[in-house]
Structure formats: C-alpha cells, structure tokens
Design a protein around this motif. Structure first.
Motif, PDB file in Angstrom:
ATOM      1  N   LEU A  95      10.060  -4.755  -2.416  1.00  0.00           N
ATOM      2  CA  LEU A  95       9.548  -3.446  -3.269  1.00  0.00           C
ATOM      3  C   LEU A  95       9.920  -2.299  -3.846  1.00  0.00           C
ATOM      4  CD1 LEU A  95       7.614  -3.680  -5.713  1.00  0.00           C
ATOM      5  CD2 LEU A  95       5.692  -2.486  -3.830  1.00  0.00           C
TER       6      LEU A  95
ATOM      7  N   PRO B 150       0.920  -1.252   0.199  1.00  0.00           N
ATOM      8  CA  PRO B 150       0.382   0.224   0.102  1.00  0.00           C
ATOM      9  C   PRO B 150       0.810   1.626  -0.116  1.00  0.00           C
ATOM     10  CG  PRO B 150      -0.133  -0.897   1.826  1.00  0.00           C
ATOM     11  CD  PRO B 150       1.182  -1.695   1.514  1.00  0.00           C
ATOM     12  N   TYR B 151       0.411   2.469  -0.875  1.00  0.00           N
ATOM     13  CA  TYR B 151       1.230   3.588  -0.476  1.00  0.00           C
ATOM     14  C   TYR B 151       0.028   4.623  -0.340  1.00  0.00           C
ATOM     15  CZ  TYR B 151       5.658   1.296  -1.402  1.00  0.00           C
ATOM     16  OH  TYR B 151       6.213   0.453  -0.592  1.00  0.00           O
TER      17      TYR B 151
ATOM     18  N   HIS C 129       4.282   1.198   9.210  1.00  0.00           N
ATOM     19  CA  HIS C 129       5.758  -0.030   9.375  1.00  0.00           C
ATOM     20  C   HIS C 129       5.807   0.521  10.933  1.00  0.00           C
ATOM     21  CE1 HIS C 129       9.188   2.933  10.135  1.00  0.00           C
ATOM     22  NE2 HIS C 129       8.274   3.385   8.777  1.00  0.00           N
TER      23      HIS C 129
ATOM     24  N   ASN D  96      10.281   5.868   0.329  1.00  0.00           N
ATOM     25  CA  ASN D  96      11.602   5.427   0.738  1.00  0.00           C
ATOM     26  C   ASN D  96      12.281   4.524   0.729  1.00  0.00           C
ATOM     27  OD1 ASN D  96      10.260   5.411   3.026  1.00  0.00           O
ATOM     28  ND2 ASN D  96      12.055   4.457   3.908  1.00  0.00           N
TER      29      ASN D  96
HETATM   30  C1  LIG Z   1      -1.404   2.307   4.898  1.00  0.00           C
HETATM   31  C2  LIG Z   1      -0.214   1.931   3.966  1.00  0.00           C
HETATM   32  C3  LIG Z   1       0.141   3.185   3.549  1.00  0.00           C
HETATM   33  C4  LIG Z   1       1.348   3.188   3.881  1.00  0.00           C
HETATM   34  N1  LIG Z   1       1.759   4.517   2.677  1.00  0.00           N
HETATM   35  C5  LIG Z   1       3.142   4.690   2.009  1.00  0.00           C
HETATM   36  C6  LIG Z   1       3.813   5.715   1.840  1.00  0.00           C
HETATM   37  O1  LIG Z   1       2.760   5.599   0.933  1.00  0.00           O
HETATM   38  N2  LIG Z   1       4.499   5.828   1.832  1.00  0.00           N
HETATM   39  C7  LIG Z   1       6.054   5.045   1.527  1.00  0.00           C
HETATM   40  O2  LIG Z   1       7.090   4.960   1.784  1.00  0.00           O
HETATM   41  N3  LIG Z   1       5.505   3.941   2.468  1.00  0.00           N
HETATM   42  C8  LIG Z   1       4.195   3.467   3.184  1.00  0.00           C
HETATM   43  N4  LIG Z   1       3.751   2.609   3.453  1.00  0.00           N
HETATM   44  C9  LIG Z   1       4.424   1.234   4.095  1.00  0.00           C
HETATM   45  C10 LIG Z   1       4.676  -0.005   2.000  1.00  0.00           C
HETATM   46  O3  LIG Z   1       3.672  -0.502   2.160  1.00  0.00           O
HETATM   47  C11 LIG Z   1       5.747  -0.236   2.137  1.00  0.00           C
HETATM   48  O4  LIG Z   1       6.237  -1.314   3.397  1.00  0.00           O
HETATM   49  C12 LIG Z   1       7.727  -0.222   2.278  1.00  0.00           C
HETATM   50  O5  LIG Z   1       7.093   1.111   0.724  1.00  0.00           O
HETATM   51  C13 LIG Z   1       8.160  -1.253   2.308  1.00  0.00           C
HETATM   52  O6  LIG Z   1       7.946  -2.119   0.864  1.00  0.00           O
HETATM   53  P1  LIG Z   1       8.977  -3.278   0.675  1.00  0.00           P
HETATM   54  O7  LIG Z   1       8.811  -4.156  -0.246  1.00  0.00           O
HETATM   55  O8  LIG Z   1      10.733  -2.416  -0.277  1.00  0.00           O
HETATM   56  O9  LIG Z   1       9.469  -3.712   1.993  1.00  0.00           O
HETATM   57  P2  LIG Z   1       8.468  -4.431   3.090  1.00  0.00           P
HETATM   58  O10 LIG Z   1       8.761  -6.277   2.890  1.00  0.00           O
HETATM   59  O11 LIG Z   1       6.747  -3.743   3.145  1.00  0.00           O
HETATM   60  O12 LIG Z   1       9.264  -4.127   4.465  1.00  0.00           O
HETATM   61  C14 LIG Z   1      10.439  -4.204   5.115  1.00  0.00           C
HETATM   62  C15 LIG Z   1      10.361  -4.203   6.320  1.00  0.00           C
HETATM   63  O13 LIG Z   1      10.249  -2.756   6.493  1.00  0.00           O
HETATM   64  C16 LIG Z   1       9.926  -1.830   6.652  1.00  0.00           C
HETATM   65  N5  LIG Z   1       8.827  -1.343   6.476  1.00  0.00           N
HETATM   66  C17 LIG Z   1       8.022  -1.242   5.881  1.00  0.00           C
HETATM   67  N6  LIG Z   1       8.422   1.101   5.465  1.00  0.00           N
HETATM   68  C18 LIG Z   1       9.664   0.942   6.007  1.00  0.00           C
HETATM   69  C19 LIG Z   1      10.076   2.405   5.643  1.00  0.00           C
HETATM   70  N7  LIG Z   1       9.465   4.078   5.128  1.00  0.00           N
HETATM   71  N8  LIG Z   1      11.034   2.531   6.552  1.00  0.00           N
HETATM   72  C20 LIG Z   1      11.857   1.671   6.942  1.00  0.00           C
HETATM   73  N9  LIG Z   1      11.463   0.507   7.388  1.00  0.00           N
HETATM   74  C21 LIG Z   1      10.169   0.387   6.494  1.00  0.00           C
HETATM   75  C22 LIG Z   1       8.633  -3.603   7.469  1.00  0.00           C
HETATM   76  O14 LIG Z   1       8.190  -3.044   8.665  1.00  0.00           O
HETATM   77  C23 LIG Z   1       8.911  -4.422   7.222  1.00  0.00           C
HETATM   78  O15 LIG Z   1       9.517  -5.110   8.180  1.00  0.00           O
HETATM   79  C24 LIG Z   1       2.561   1.944   3.856  1.00  0.00           C
HETATM   80  C25 LIG Z   1       2.273   1.028   4.137  1.00  0.00           C
HETATM   81  C26 LIG Z   1       0.577   0.901   4.953  1.00  0.00           C
HETATM   82  C27 LIG Z   1       0.518   0.056   5.523  1.00  0.00           C
END
Ligand SMILES: Cc1cc2nc3c(=O)[nH]c(=O)nc-3n(C[C@H](O)[C@H](O)[C@H](O)COP(=O)(O)OP(=O)(O)OC[C@H]3O[C@@H](n4cnc5c(N)ncnc54)[C@H](O)[C@@H]3O)c2cc1C
Length: 248
Positions: A75, A51-52, A248, A68
């Motif tokens: 992802l 989700p974003y 997160h 970020n």
């Molecule tokens: C409702 C909702 C809206 C969101 N909107 C945004 C958004 O607009 N912009 C955005 O950047 N993210 C947002 N997120 C977080 C996003 O969905 C992802 O989790 C994140 O971008 C990391 O994705 P990934 O697949 O690389 O890692 P993931 O597999 O999703 O996460 C890997 C690990 O990193 C942690 N994590 C997640 N986000 C961050 C972060 N920003 N900094 C440090 N650790 C993190 C997670 O908790 C997990 O432990 C949102 C989450 C939710 C639940």
C-alpha cells in the motif's frame, strides 16, 4: 462487513522521499484524537486496506495521515504516489484505545513516546484542549533514524511556544549526529534516567501515564523498563499507567 467511503486527497506533504502526509476530504466518521482508520486502494482486483492513525484533531474537517514507504508492502508506495484530487478509500469507522479518554483521571504527567510515524496520534491529541486542561506536564519523545524523518516540526515548535514550561519535546535521532537530539533510542534514556533528568519530571507511578506508539521493539523494551519502575499496563477493568499501540 467493511463499508468504504470515497475520499479525495486535498493536500499532500512530502517530508522527504520516504515520509508523506495526506489530508483527505471525506464525510468521515466521528473519531477521538488518537484513533485510527483504515485507508484503502484498489490493487488489481483487490482492495488493500491498512490502519492509519489520524493526525488532525477531531474538530478539523480534513482527515490527515502520516506514513512512510515500506518498500516490500503493497500500500504505502501507492499511497505515496497519490496527488491532490486523487481518490482514496476510507473505512467508515475509527477505532483504537490510545486516547485521552483512557488516561486515568488522577494523572498529572502525560508521557507520549513514539517511534517514526507513531507520533501521529499524539499530534492529534496535542492539538485538542484536553491535555492542556488536564495535565501539569506533557512529554513528547519522538525517535527516528534520520533527522529529516522528523515530521511536523513546525507544529511541534508552535506547541512548544504555546505551552512553554509544560510541554517537553525530546527528539531522538539514532542514525546521525544532531546537536539538538539524543543520539540513542528512547528506551536507553528511560532505562538510565536521562530522559527524566532532561525534562525535569520524574516517572512517578502516583502521577504519570505513559503512552507508547510505533515499533514493536520500542514498546516491548519500554514496557519492561517501566514495569521494573512499578508502572503497570492500563486496562479498562484494571487501571494502570501504560497504554500502547503497535504499528509493526
Ligand atoms: C493500529 C495501527 C495504526 C497504524 N497507523 C500507522 C500510521 O499512522 N502511519 C504508518 O506509517 N503506519 C501505520 N500503521 C502501519 C500500517 O498499517 C501499514 O502496515 C504500513 O503503512 C505498511 O503498509 P504496506 O501495505 O505498505 O505494508 P504491510 O503489508 O502493511 O507491511 C509489510 C511489512 O512491513 C512492516 N511494516 C509496517 N509498517 C512499517 C513501517 N512503518 N516501517 C517499517 N516496516 C513496517 C510490516 O510489519 C510488514 O512486515 C499502523 C498499524 C496499526 C496496526
């Protein structure tokens, strides 16, 4: 079942080497400012979706996200490699309750407190007319580790010019000294009253609504502080003063 729509990156913004925005052209679903959508990419045989929040206001045609790189996540490092013209998947529905529709009618002062990319949904709302029609004061507290993680500074400066005296922007930078920013956490200044003093607006339960978005710890610490001040979590069936969205 998830139904995916095909979109194309129309514009990419690199704020620094870890923070990016993508504006995506897609026949997307309708949404309310503050809602989020799932973005997906195919990784091997699997579609990875996350989700974003949408940063653009609903009246603008491109859907924009701000994110970020999370090095251990599947992802974000792939999203960061996309360029204009590349394909990306989007879910066909927007969701979420961090919207102005959830803010009780009697609210006069709206507090938006974000860590990191959690500023996104607030920027969407601030680019609509609704906050400026409804509230006397709008406070945006935006906390980051390093100064160049603060995205959308030009947009925020424009909002400051357009809504001078009513829009109170307060940056927080915890990892380095910046003369124009608090060098501590948002919650430190909530706890000791410095944020209220700085903006000249009191957190009065009769007038205020607080929206929190971003890091789980900021949200739980802020909830604790605000509840001690007599504010309650907002629920549709039980109106209160605090709405949250945990990233997160
Ligand atoms: C409702 C909702 C809206 C969101 N909107 C945004 C958004 O607009 N912009 C955005 O950047 N993210 C947002 N997120 C977080 C996003 O969905 C992802 O989790 C994140 O971008 C990391 O994705 P990934 O697949 O690389 O890692 P993931 O597999 O999703 O996460 C890997 C690990 O990193 C942690 N994590 C997640 N986000 C961050 C972060 N920003 N900094 C440090 N650790 C993190 C997670 O908790 C997990 O432990 C949102 C989450 C939710 C639940």
């Amino acid at each position: 079942m998830t139904h995916w729509l095909s979109g194309r990156v129309a514009r990419k913004t690199c704020w620094n080497d870890t923070h990016f925005s993508l504006a995506i052209a897609v026949q997307g679903p309708p949404f309310l400012a503050g809602q989020f959508i799932r973005i997906g990419m195919d990784v091997g045989n699997e579609r990875v979706g996350r989700p974003y929040s949408l940063v653009n206001p609903p009246h603008e045609p491109l859907l924009e996200i701000f994110f970020n790189i999370v090095p251990e996540g599947p992802l974000t490092s792939r999203l960061a490699q996309l360029e204009a013209g590349d394909q990306v998947w989007l879910n066909d529905a927007a969701n979420g309750f961090l919207t102005l529709a959830e803010v009780p009618e009697q609210t006069r002062d709206l507090w938006m407190l974000a860590t990191g990319t959690g500023v996104g949904p607030f920027l969407s709302m601030l680019q609509t007319e609704e906050p400026w029609r409804r509230f006397d004061n709008v406070v945006l507290g935006y906390g980051v580790r390093f100064h160049d993680n603060l995205g959308y500074r030009e947009l925020i400066e424009r909002l400051q010019r357009e809504h001078h005296g009513r829009f109170h922007f307060v940056p927080f930078v915890t990892g380095e000294k910046v003369p124009t920013a608090f060098d501590c956490r948002i919650t430190d200044t909530l706890a000791d009253g410095r944020l209220e003093q700085h903006v000249g607006v009191a957190l009065d339960p009769e007038r205020c609504h607080v929206m929190l978005c971003g890091h789980a710890e900021m949200i739980s610490d802020a909830l604790q502080i605000l509840e001690q001040r007599g504010l309650r979590r907002h629920r549709r069936r039980e109106p209160g003063h605090i709405s949250t969205e945990k990233y997160h």
